[in-house]
Design an enzyme around this catalytic site. Structure first.
Site, PDB file in Angstrom:
ATOM      1  N   SER A  88      78.860  72.660  36.744  1.00  9.39           N
ATOM      2  CA  SER A  88      79.618  71.421  36.526  1.00  9.39           C
ATOM      3  C   SER A  88      80.881  71.614  35.736  1.00  9.39           C
ATOM      4  O   SER A  88      80.788  72.238  34.509  1.00  9.39           O
ATOM      5  CB  SER A  88      78.999  70.255  35.922  1.00  9.39           C
ATOM      6  OG  SER A  88      79.785  69.321  35.361  1.00  9.39           O
ATOM      7  N   HIS A  92      80.730  71.915  41.251  1.00  9.66           N
ATOM      8  CA  HIS A  92      80.421  70.514  40.884  1.00  9.66           C
ATOM      9  C   HIS A  92      81.380  69.753  40.127  1.00  9.66           C
ATOM     10  O   HIS A  92      81.712  70.148  39.005  1.00  9.66           O
ATOM     11  CB  HIS A  92      79.010  70.328  40.146  1.00  9.66           C
ATOM     12  CG  HIS A  92      78.187  68.988  40.183  1.00  9.66           C
ATOM     13  ND1 HIS A  92      77.937  68.266  41.301  1.00  9.66           N
ATOM     14  CD2 HIS A  92      78.515  68.213  39.025  1.00  9.66           C
ATOM     15  CE1 HIS A  92      77.469  67.156  40.635  1.00  9.66           C
ATOM     16  NE2 HIS A  92      77.966  67.068  39.534  1.00  9.66           N
ATOM     17  N   ASP A 140      82.992  66.581  38.535  1.00  8.88           N
ATOM     18  CA  ASP A 140      82.537  64.978  38.120  1.00  8.88           C
ATOM     19  C   ASP A 140      83.640  64.120  37.805  1.00  8.88           C
ATOM     20  O   ASP A 140      84.488  64.452  36.921  1.00  8.88           O
ATOM     21  CB  ASP A 140      81.774  65.383  36.721  1.00  8.88           C
ATOM     22  CG  ASP A 140      80.388  65.748  36.973  1.00  8.88           C
ATOM     23  OD1 ASP A 140      79.542  65.323  37.923  1.00  8.88           O
ATOM     24  OD2 ASP A 140      80.107  67.002  36.452  1.00  8.88           O
ATOM     25  N   MET A 179      85.141  60.514  36.634  1.00  6.41           N
ATOM     26  CA  MET A 179      84.793  59.347  35.920  1.00  6.41           C
ATOM     27  C   MET A 179      85.857  58.341  35.788  1.00  6.41           C
ATOM     28  O   MET A 179      86.859  58.838  35.332  1.00  6.41           O
ATOM     29  CB  MET A 179      83.948  59.841  34.710  1.00  6.41           C
ATOM     30  CG  MET A 179      82.861  60.650  34.640  1.00  6.41           C
ATOM     31  SD  MET A 179      82.588  61.292  32.842  1.00  6.41           S
ATOM     32  CE  MET A 179      81.202  62.621  33.465  1.00  6.41           C
ATOM     33  N   HIS A 200      81.463  64.564  42.777  1.00  5.20           N
ATOM     34  CA  HIS A 200      80.438  63.455  42.363  1.00  5.20           C
ATOM     35  C   HIS A 200      81.099  62.197  41.743  1.00  5.20           C
ATOM     36  O   HIS A 200      81.837  62.404  40.418  1.00  5.20           O
ATOM     37  CB  HIS A 200      79.510  63.876  41.226  1.00  5.20           C
ATOM     38  CG  HIS A 200      78.592  63.198  40.718  1.00  5.20           C
ATOM     39  ND1 HIS A 200      77.898  63.529  39.389  1.00  5.20           N
ATOM     40  CD2 HIS A 200      78.047  61.919  40.760  1.00  5.20           C
ATOM     41  CE1 HIS A 200      77.076  62.404  39.155  1.00  5.20           C
ATOM     42  NE2 HIS A 200      77.206  61.439  39.782  1.00  5.20           N
ATOM     43  N   MET A 211      81.673  58.983  39.954  1.00  2.00           N
ATOM     44  CA  MET A 211      80.980  57.921  38.750  1.00  2.00           C
ATOM     45  C   MET A 211      82.132  56.775  38.779  1.00  2.00           C
ATOM     46  O   MET A 211      82.575  56.701  37.661  1.00  2.00           O
ATOM     47  CB  MET A 211      80.706  58.762  37.716  1.00  2.00           C
ATOM     48  CG  MET A 211      79.394  59.522  37.788  1.00  2.00           C
ATOM     49  SD  MET A 211      79.137  60.639  36.511  1.00  2.00           S
ATOM     50  CE  MET A 211      80.034  62.018  37.390  1.00  2.00           C
ATOM     51  N   MET A 232      70.257  61.765  39.085  1.00  2.00           N
ATOM     52  CA  MET A 232      70.769  62.008  37.657  1.00  2.00           C
ATOM     53  C   MET A 232      69.363  62.177  36.883  1.00  2.00           C
ATOM     54  O   MET A 232      68.548  61.316  37.067  1.00  2.00           O
ATOM     55  CB  MET A 232      71.629  60.842  37.275  1.00  2.00           C
ATOM     56  CG  MET A 232      72.716  60.715  37.961  1.00  2.00           C
ATOM     57  SD  MET A 232      74.023  61.947  38.066  1.00  2.00           S
ATOM     58  CE  MET A 232      74.018  62.342  36.414  1.00  2.00           C
ATOM     59  N   PHE A 291      78.490  61.895  30.444  1.00  2.00           N
ATOM     60  CA  PHE A 291      78.561  63.179  29.583  1.00  2.00           C
ATOM     61  C   PHE A 291      77.999  64.416  29.823  1.00  2.00           C
ATOM     62  O   PHE A 291      76.729  64.259  30.365  1.00  2.00           O
ATOM     63  CB  PHE A 291      78.340  62.584  28.215  1.00  2.00           C
ATOM     64  CG  PHE A 291      79.097  61.290  27.879  1.00  2.00           C
ATOM     65  CD1 PHE A 291      80.328  61.677  27.272  1.00  2.00           C
ATOM     66  CD2 PHE A 291      78.472  60.159  27.863  1.00  2.00           C
ATOM     67  CE1 PHE A 291      81.027  60.198  26.872  1.00  2.00           C
ATOM     68  CE2 PHE A 291      79.203  59.116  27.685  1.00  2.00           C
ATOM     69  CZ  PHE A 291      80.428  59.089  27.108  1.00  2.00           C
ATOM     70  N   GLY A 292      78.471  65.477  29.667  1.00  2.10           N
ATOM     71  CA  GLY A 292      77.732  66.622  29.609  1.00  2.10           C
ATOM     72  C   GLY A 292      76.902  66.846  28.481  1.00  2.10           C
ATOM     73  O   GLY A 292      77.232  66.168  27.468  1.00  2.10           O
ATOM     74  N   ASP A 323      71.071  66.510  38.355  1.00  5.06           N
ATOM     75  CA  ASP A 323      72.203  66.523  37.802  1.00  5.06           C
ATOM     76  C   ASP A 323      71.925  66.092  36.308  1.00  5.06           C
ATOM     77  O   ASP A 323      71.710  64.816  36.005  1.00  5.06           O
ATOM     78  CB  ASP A 323      73.260  65.649  38.434  1.00  5.06           C
ATOM     79  CG  ASP A 323      74.622  65.897  38.007  1.00  5.06           C
ATOM     80  OD1 ASP A 323      74.768  66.690  36.759  1.00  5.06           O
ATOM     81  OD2 ASP A 323      75.585  65.423  38.375  1.00  5.06           O
ATOM     82  N   GLY A 364      71.231  68.054  31.957  1.00  7.40           N
ATOM     83  CA  GLY A 364      70.221  68.600  31.212  1.00  7.40           C
ATOM     84  C   GLY A 364      69.311  69.826  31.571  1.00  7.40           C
ATOM     85  O   GLY A 364      68.293  70.302  31.145  1.00  7.40           O
TER      86      GLY A 364
HETATM   87  C1  DX5 Z   1      77.046  63.842  34.132  1.00  8.89           C
HETATM   88  C2  DX5 Z   1      77.615  64.675  34.921  1.00  8.89           C
HETATM   89  C3  DX5 Z   1      77.004  66.051  34.955  1.00  8.89           C
HETATM   90  C4  DX5 Z   1      77.264  66.792  33.868  1.00  8.89           C
HETATM   91  C5  DX5 Z   1      76.199  68.019  33.787  1.00  8.89           C
HETATM   92  O1  DX5 Z   1      77.444  62.639  34.079  1.00  8.89           O
HETATM   93  O2  DX5 Z   1      77.548  63.943  36.288  1.00  8.89           O
HETATM   94  O3  DX5 Z   1      77.485  66.700  36.044  1.00  8.89           O
HETATM   95  O4  DX5 Z   1      78.238  67.626  33.897  1.00  8.89           O
HETATM   96  O5  DX5 Z   1      76.258  68.596  32.350  1.00  8.89           O
HETATM   97  P1  DX5 Z   1      75.012  69.241  31.920  1.00  8.89           P
HETATM   98  O6  DX5 Z   1      74.360  70.245  32.640  1.00  8.89           O
HETATM   99  O7  DX5 Z   1      75.697  70.055  30.530  1.00  8.89           O
HETATM  100  O8  DX5 Z   1      73.977  68.168  31.516  1.00  8.89           O
HETATM  101 ZN    ZN Z   2      77.911  65.228  38.039  1.00  6.12          ZN
END
Ligand code: DX5
Ligand code: ZN
Length: 215
Positions: free
Chosen positions: A7, A32, A34, A36, A65, A67, A136, A142-143, A174, A176
């Protein structure tokens, strides 16, 4: 062997050229990306303009992805930006089947993303029109969040639903994902692992991608 989808949300945006070169030379399968909107999720990231830059930086699959609310308003822009897979959230789409038809008509693979609270049974009537389920394993936005352990149960349920129907739908996990939990995620039936922090915050991101690939 799982597909690996780093990501870019966790990349260093001041050195994207370097991070993209690393990914291109690595065993990563997807980018990937993201997106938002600050409405569907409590954070804002980037939109089609950056997807277009990533498209020009790689020949790997661009896995976008979304969101965002009302993704139908932007599907064409993401197609033009170069998305290969476009995932929309079931929770953001009152007419999900129409969204999947639109994505396919535009020539992309269609993904359905589901939040941790959404049961996999909600997918029963769209699974045959879905190329990828982005499950998810954290609440999106958030990452770097902690993997929700109950996801393992949901992966097993979805694997059974897909196999019973004889479908080729991919299960993407996706949020953690770490080197420690990846083996149990794969054993439960996942096909694609998204990894943000695990890849980009590691000392050797390329080696970490290989390690995930060999889990
Ligand atoms: C969260 C995103 C993920 C995120 C994953 O909303 O959809 O793709 O970037 O990051 P990690 O692997 O650090 O949880
Ligand atoms: Zn994602």
């Amino acid at each position: 062997m799982a597909l690996i989808a780093p990501s870019l949300l966790s990349a260093n945006f001041l050195q994207l050229e370097k991070d993209c070169a690393m990914l291109n030379q690595s065993e990563a399968d997807y980018y990937h990306l993201d997106v938002m909107d600050g409405r569907f999720v409590p954070n804002i990231s980037f939109g089609p303009m950056l997807v277009d830059f990533f498209r020009k930086a790689t020949t790997k699959t661009c896995d976008v992805h979304l969101m965002i609310l009302e993704p139908e308003k932007f599907a064409e822009q993401f197609k033009n930006a170069g998305a290969d897979i476009l995932s929309v959230h079931i929770e953001a789409c009152p007419h999900l089947h129409r969204n999947l038809q639109q994505i396919h008509a535009l020539g992309m693979k269609a993904g359905v993303a589901i939040n941790p609270h959404t049961p996999v049974s909600m997918l029963a009537d769209v699974l045959h029109d879905t190329d990828l389920v982005c499950m998810m394993s954290v609440n999106p936005g958030f990452g770097g969040q902690k993997f929700i352990q109950h996801t393992i149960e949901k992966i097993k349920q979805l694997r059974t639903m897909i196999d019973e129907r004889g479908l080729k739908t991919l299960i993407e996990i996706d949020g953690g994902v770490t080197l420690e939990n990846a083996p149990s995620i794969i054993a439960a039936g996942a096909d694609v692992l998204v990894a943000g922090n695990t890849v980009f915050k590691s000392a050797d991101p390329s080696a970490t991608i290989s390690a995930l690939k060999n889990c």
